[in-house]
Write a protein that holds these residues in place. Structure first.
Motif, mmCIF file in Angstrom:
data_model
loop_
_atom_site.group_PDB
_atom_site.id
_atom_site.type_symbol
_atom_site.label_atom_id
_atom_site.label_comp_id
_atom_site.label_asym_id
_atom_site.label_seq_id
_atom_site.Cartn_x
_atom_site.Cartn_y
_atom_site.Cartn_z
ATOM 1 N N ILE A 54 0.857 -1.179 0.000
ATOM 2 C CA ILE A 54 0.000 0.000 0.000
ATOM 3 C C ILE A 54 0.897 1.234 0.000
ATOM 4 O O ILE A 54 1.805 1.357 0.816
ATOM 5 C CB ILE A 54 -0.939 0.004 1.218
ATOM 6 N N VAL A 62 -6.970 3.287 1.530
ATOM 7 C CA VAL A 62 -7.329 2.707 0.228
ATOM 8 C C VAL A 62 -8.844 2.725 0.065
ATOM 9 O O VAL A 62 -9.370 3.166 -0.974
ATOM 10 C CB VAL A 62 -6.773 1.269 0.078
ATOM 11 N N GLY A 65 -10.172 6.011 -0.811
ATOM 12 C CA GLY A 65 -9.692 6.582 -2.056
ATOM 13 C C GLY A 65 -8.459 7.465 -1.915
ATOM 14 O O GLY A 65 -8.129 8.226 -2.828
ATOM 15 N N LYS A 68 -3.204 3.793 -2.596
ATOM 16 C CA LYS A 68 -3.332 2.767 -3.636
ATOM 17 C C LYS A 68 -2.512 1.541 -3.266
ATOM 18 O O LYS A 68 -1.562 1.623 -2.501
ATOM 19 C CB LYS A 68 -2.831 3.319 -4.972
ATOM 20 N N ILE A 70 -0.009 -0.959 -4.950
ATOM 21 C CA ILE A 70 0.851 -0.924 -6.131
ATOM 22 C C ILE A 70 1.783 -2.138 -6.118
ATOM 23 O O ILE A 70 2.360 -2.466 -5.075
ATOM 24 C CB ILE A 70 1.703 0.372 -6.147
ATOM 25 N N ASP A 76 -0.836 -0.483 -10.731
ATOM 26 C CA ASP A 76 -1.875 -0.215 -9.741
ATOM 27 C C ASP A 76 -2.854 -1.400 -9.706
ATOM 28 O O ASP A 76 -3.509 -1.697 -10.705
ATOM 29 C CB ASP A 76 -2.613 1.070 -10.109
ATOM 30 N N THR A 78 -5.112 -1.687 -7.049
ATOM 31 C CA THR A 78 -6.053 -1.287 -5.999
ATOM 32 C C THR A 78 -7.420 -1.931 -6.175
ATOM 33 O O THR A 78 -8.001 -2.454 -5.209
ATOM 34 C CB THR A 78 -6.190 0.254 -5.973
ATOM 35 N N ASP A 79 -7.957 -1.886 -7.388
ATOM 36 C CA ASP A 79 -9.312 -2.412 -7.618
ATOM 37 C C ASP A 79 -9.419 -3.894 -7.279
ATOM 38 O O ASP A 79 -10.438 -4.342 -6.744
ATOM 39 C CB ASP A 79 -9.754 -2.166 -9.052
#
Length: 151
Positions: A54, A62, A65, A68, A70, A76, A78-79
């Motif tokens: 992170i 996270v 928002g 992220k 990584i 990235d 994150t999702d």
């Protein structure tokens, strides 16, 4: 019912294809007293995968928002981590988990310590993404170390 990180039950799901077998946790799974999850896999990542940390905060950041997740190469992801956290929350609700035991230091599962986002092996206080979401939803989340101290 207890929800546990899959790697703690001996499943080879960590980023590098290994596990972190904890015999006591594995015994609970074998006795059908615990159910395994791997938020990274639930989120759509594969094994093996690049190490991720992170950057810019912790799991709470996270989810808000402001940070992220990584991979070491800079990608990235994150999702994937957020998707996995929500899938883990659904599983916890589905089995009526009374406690969740997650692998410390992970960007998903760390419940008190995570790596600092610089890929140098330095740890800082903070929650992983899944731990943060589960705690926000009232679940008791502890590390494998805390679990071993409590039995």
């Amino acid at each position: 019912m207890i929800l546990v990180s899959s790697c703690l039950a001996g499943l080879e799901v960590r980023y590098n294809g290994t596990h972190c077998l904890n015999e006591k946790i594995n015994k609970l799974v074998e006795e059908n007293k615990a159910v395994t999850i791997c938020p990274e896999l639930l989120g759509g990542l594969s094994t093996p995968r690049e190490p991720a940390e992170i950057v810019g905060g912790d799991g709470d950041d996270v989810l808000d928002g402001n940070a992220k997740v990584i991979e070491k190469s800079g990608k990235d992801v994150t999702d994937f981590y957020i998707k996995g956290a929500y899938a883990a929350l659904e599983k916890a609700k589905e089995i009526n988990a009374t406690i969740v035991v997650l692998k410390e230091n992970s960007p998903s599962c760390g419940s008190s310590m995570i790596y600092n986002g610089q890929f140098v092996g330095h740890k800082v206080v903070g929650n992983g993404v899944t731990s943060a979401l589960l705690k926000r939803n009232g679940l008791q989340v502890i590390s494998e170390e805390q679990f071993m101290e409590s039995i």
